[in-house]
Design a protein around this motif. Sequence first.
Motif, PDB file in Angstrom:
ATOM      1  N   ALA A  48       0.813  -1.343  -0.041  1.00 45.55           N
ATOM      2  CA  ALA A  48       0.042  -0.081   0.004  1.00 45.55           C
ATOM      3  C   ALA A  48       0.808   1.425  -0.137  1.00 45.55           C
ATOM      4  N   VAL A  49       0.368   2.281  -0.591  1.00 45.24           N
ATOM      5  CA  VAL A  49       0.724   3.683  -0.431  1.00 45.24           C
ATOM      6  C   VAL A  49      -0.288   4.560  -0.097  1.00 45.24           C
ATOM      7  N   MET A  50      -0.127   5.373   0.991  1.00 38.43           N
ATOM      8  CA  MET A  50      -1.201   6.374   1.421  1.00 38.43           C
ATOM      9  C   MET A  50      -0.807   7.541   1.022  1.00 38.43           C
ATOM     10  N   VAL A  51      -1.371   8.540   0.628  1.00 37.05           N
ATOM     11  CA  VAL A  51      -0.971   9.888   0.187  1.00 37.05           C
ATOM     12  C   VAL A  51      -1.887  10.960   0.992  1.00 37.05           C
ATOM     13  N   ASN A  52      -1.583  11.484   1.968  1.00 41.15           N
ATOM     14  CA  ASN A  52      -2.334  12.867   2.455  1.00 41.15           C
ATOM     15  C   ASN A  52      -2.710  13.658   1.499  1.00 41.15           C
ATOM     16  N   LEU A  53      -4.033  14.332   1.763  1.00 40.74           N
ATOM     17  CA  LEU A  53      -4.662  15.316   0.844  1.00 40.74           C
ATOM     18  C   LEU A  53      -4.685  16.498   1.555  1.00 40.74           C
ATOM     19  N   LEU A  54      -3.838  17.691   1.736  1.00 33.97           N
ATOM     20  CA  LEU A  54      -3.864  18.815   2.566  1.00 33.97           C
ATOM     21  C   LEU A  54      -5.017  19.878   1.655  1.00 33.97           C
ATOM     22  N   GLY A  55      -5.284  20.687   2.615  1.00 30.38           N
ATOM     23  CA  GLY A  55      -6.258  21.956   2.084  1.00 30.38           C
ATOM     24  C   GLY A  55      -5.671  22.725   0.941  1.00 30.38           C
ATOM     25  N   ASP A  56      -4.302  22.650   0.983  1.00 30.88           N
ATOM     26  CA  ASP A  56      -3.513  23.346  -0.095  1.00 30.88           C
ATOM     27  C   ASP A  56      -4.085  23.036  -1.740  1.00 30.88           C
ATOM     28  N   TRP A  99      -7.023  22.698  -2.557  1.00 30.42           N
ATOM     29  CA  TRP A  99      -8.197  23.248  -2.903  1.00 30.42           C
ATOM     30  C   TRP A  99      -8.066  24.645  -3.425  1.00 30.42           C
ATOM     31  N   TYR A 100      -6.656  25.224  -3.447  1.00 33.39           N
ATOM     32  CA  TYR A 100      -6.369  26.484  -3.624  1.00 33.39           C
ATOM     33  C   TYR A 100      -5.464  26.609  -4.817  1.00 33.39           C
ATOM     34  N   LEU A 101      -5.519  25.393  -5.493  1.00 32.90           N
ATOM     35  CA  LEU A 101      -4.492  25.329  -6.748  1.00 32.90           C
ATOM     36  C   LEU A 101      -4.897  26.387  -7.847  1.00 32.90           C
ATOM     37  N   LYS A 102      -6.281  26.225  -8.103  1.00 31.23           N
ATOM     38  CA  LYS A 102      -6.865  26.933  -9.194  1.00 31.23           C
ATOM     39  C   LYS A 102      -7.008  28.565  -8.779  1.00 31.23           C
ATOM     40  N   ASP A 103      -7.258  28.752  -7.671  1.00 34.21           N
ATOM     41  CA  ASP A 103      -7.237  30.127  -7.191  1.00 34.21           C
ATOM     42  C   ASP A 103      -6.970  30.429  -5.749  1.00 34.21           C
ATOM     43  N   PRO A 104      -5.994  31.210  -5.462  1.00 35.84           N
ATOM     44  CA  PRO A 104      -5.481  31.258  -4.025  1.00 35.84           C
ATOM     45  C   PRO A 104      -6.549  31.862  -3.113  1.00 35.84           C
ATOM     46  N   HIS A 105      -7.398  32.434  -3.617  1.00 36.83           N
ATOM     47  CA  HIS A 105      -8.499  33.070  -2.743  1.00 36.83           C
ATOM     48  C   HIS A 105      -9.596  32.325  -2.433  1.00 36.83           C
ATOM     49  N   HIS A 106     -10.075  31.399  -3.400  1.00 40.61           N
ATOM     50  CA  HIS A 106     -11.306  30.819  -3.343  1.00 40.61           C
ATOM     51  C   HIS A 106     -11.128  29.335  -3.483  1.00 40.61           C
ATOM     52  N   SER A 107     -11.890  28.667  -2.649  1.00 34.21           N
ATOM     53  CA  SER A 107     -11.472  27.180  -2.662  1.00 34.21           C
ATOM     54  C   SER A 107     -12.251  26.362  -3.622  1.00 34.21           C
ATOM     55  N   HIS A 108     -11.692  25.509  -4.250  1.00 34.92           N
ATOM     56  CA  HIS A 108     -12.372  24.656  -5.397  1.00 34.92           C
ATOM     57  C   HIS A 108     -12.009  23.087  -5.013  1.00 34.92           C
ATOM     58  N   GLU A 109     -13.290  22.283  -5.188  1.00 33.93           N
ATOM     59  CA  GLU A 109     -12.863  21.022  -4.855  1.00 33.93           C
ATOM     60  C   GLU A 109     -12.145  20.342  -6.026  1.00 33.93           C
ATOM     61  N   PRO A 110     -11.111  19.539  -5.530  1.00 34.66           N
ATOM     62  CA  PRO A 110     -10.274  18.954  -6.669  1.00 34.66           C
ATOM     63  C   PRO A 110     -11.086  17.905  -7.338  1.00 34.66           C
ATOM     64  N   ASP A 111     -10.660  17.789  -8.552  1.00 30.64           N
ATOM     65  CA  ASP A 111     -11.190  16.629  -9.468  1.00 30.64           C
ATOM     66  C   ASP A 111     -11.309  15.213  -9.001  1.00 30.64           C
ATOM     67  N   TRP A 112     -12.217  14.463  -7.954  1.00 28.03           N
ATOM     68  CA  TRP A 112     -12.148  13.461  -7.570  1.00 28.03           C
ATOM     69  C   TRP A 112     -12.289  12.427  -8.564  1.00 28.03           C
ATOM     70  N   HIS A 133     -14.076  23.467   6.070  1.00 20.80           N
ATOM     71  CA  HIS A 133     -13.392  24.426   5.203  1.00 20.80           C
ATOM     72  C   HIS A 133     -12.030  23.998   5.011  1.00 20.80           C
ATOM     73  N   ALA A 134     -11.497  24.093   3.667  1.00 23.45           N
ATOM     74  CA  ALA A 134     -10.298  23.585   3.419  1.00 23.45           C
ATOM     75  C   ALA A 134      -9.179  24.729   3.779  1.00 23.45           C
ATOM     76  N   ARG A 135      -8.348  24.503   4.359  1.00 26.06           N
ATOM     77  CA  ARG A 135      -6.849  25.703   4.803  1.00 26.06           C
ATOM     78  C   ARG A 135      -5.963  25.008   4.430  1.00 26.06           C
ATOM     79  N   PRO A 136      -4.817  25.712   4.007  1.00 27.96           N
ATOM     80  CA  PRO A 136      -3.490  25.303   3.714  1.00 27.96           C
ATOM     81  C   PRO A 136      -2.901  24.450   5.001  1.00 27.96           C
ATOM     82  N   GLY A 137      -2.530  23.288   4.648  1.00 25.40           N
ATOM     83  CA  GLY A 137      -1.768  22.558   5.641  1.00 25.40           C
ATOM     84  C   GLY A 137      -2.871  21.831   6.445  1.00 25.40           C
TER      85      GLY A 137
END
Length: 378
Positions: free
Chosen positions: A305-313, A315-328, A346-350
């Motif tokens: 197995a490989v586990m990868v954490n998904l941090l709030g960052d 959510w802000y890749l498209k726009d640093p000011h508004h969160s967007h749900e990643p393309d699950w 709320h997604a927050r960086p980190g």
Amino acid sequence: MILPPATLGMLGGGQLGRFFVIAAHELGYRVVVLDPDAQSPAGRIADQHLVAAYDDPDALNRMAESCAAVTTEFENVPAGSLAYLSKFLPVRPSAEAVAISQNRSAEKGFLKQHGFPHAPYTDVRSEADIAQANAGLFPGILKVARFGYDGKGQVRVQNREEALLAFRQLKHEPCVLEQMLPLDYEVSVVLTRDAAGVVKCFPTAENSHRHGILDVSIVPARTSGCVAGNAQEIAEGIAQKMDYVGTLAVEFFIVRGQLFVNEMAPRPHNSGHYTIDACVTNQFEQQVRALTGLPLGEARAHSAAVMVNLLGDLWYLKDPHHSHEPDWAKLLAVPNLKLHLYGKHHARPGRKMGHFTVIGSDAQKVQESALAARRLIG
Ligand code: ADP
Ligand code: MG
């Protein structure tokens, strides 16, 4: 033995508590969660959510009345609350075990007293302690004794002067000063010990961190079987010495093939999330079983197995000011990938928002597939 449909108590409402609630529900238990956050991930799916502080006497009394046993999902719950509850019902792990792991000074003192390998360190309570610290501790890391997590409350210091400045910056909070070790890599062991002393160890995970936060766990660890086995032996020794009951995590540093205990967590651990998808019994079900006195399950991994954490960052890749749900959908199209989102509002960086695990029979392919999957979303 506490059988379903008894009600179990959980102090803390984060994602670790949420996975506990899911595991308890699967076995037919009910769960009461105590967490001051009305939107907490575990509180929202619990049978009852007490929205109150962890030392609120009314809430603790209600918990004592409605629950058959109580456990915790984070180490910073006041040990006094656990001690109070233990007058009325089983509390696992014990207040004493939690008290050791919630204070880095107590934790390191415990390791030293019982001869478990750890990084050279000294307790820092005053500026004089820094003035007198052994020169061999530099370069080092000054870490607050309490309430540090995910690399917070830590300052890397090259020398005594920097340590003094850092200690002032940390407002003279009690700290430990630890020698900086040239880490080759890090591993962790999650295990569960029941009240009779039976221990089931999960396979050792190899962990990498980004900005002090766990990023990826790889199982089996890409290390000699000897190192992985020694880590399990040490972790088991720690659990025995603490007379620990419940799921325990032990983090290790590896320096030139030698193991050093970094820290313990008196609860399931982020680096044990892979057990949900890759082991016969996962770390949260084991926590339920140890709490209720049921026989522990098989901890064996049926997959790499490989586990990868998904941090709030993310959510802000498209726009640093508004969160967007990643393309699950992109992620979920990857074969043998399991996605877990924690339902945080709320997604927050980190902030830890979720994780995914890729499983399979070929460890090398699983690693490649997990890294490719991560590139799909970030
Ligand atoms: P936290 O409670 O934030 O997880 P840790 O003590 O585990 O705190 O430190 C976080 C990370 O910082 C570790 O996983 C490791 O990568 C690095 N680190 C901590 N202490 C040392 C050390 N003494 N030498 C080298 N790296 C360290
Ligand atoms: Mg750590």
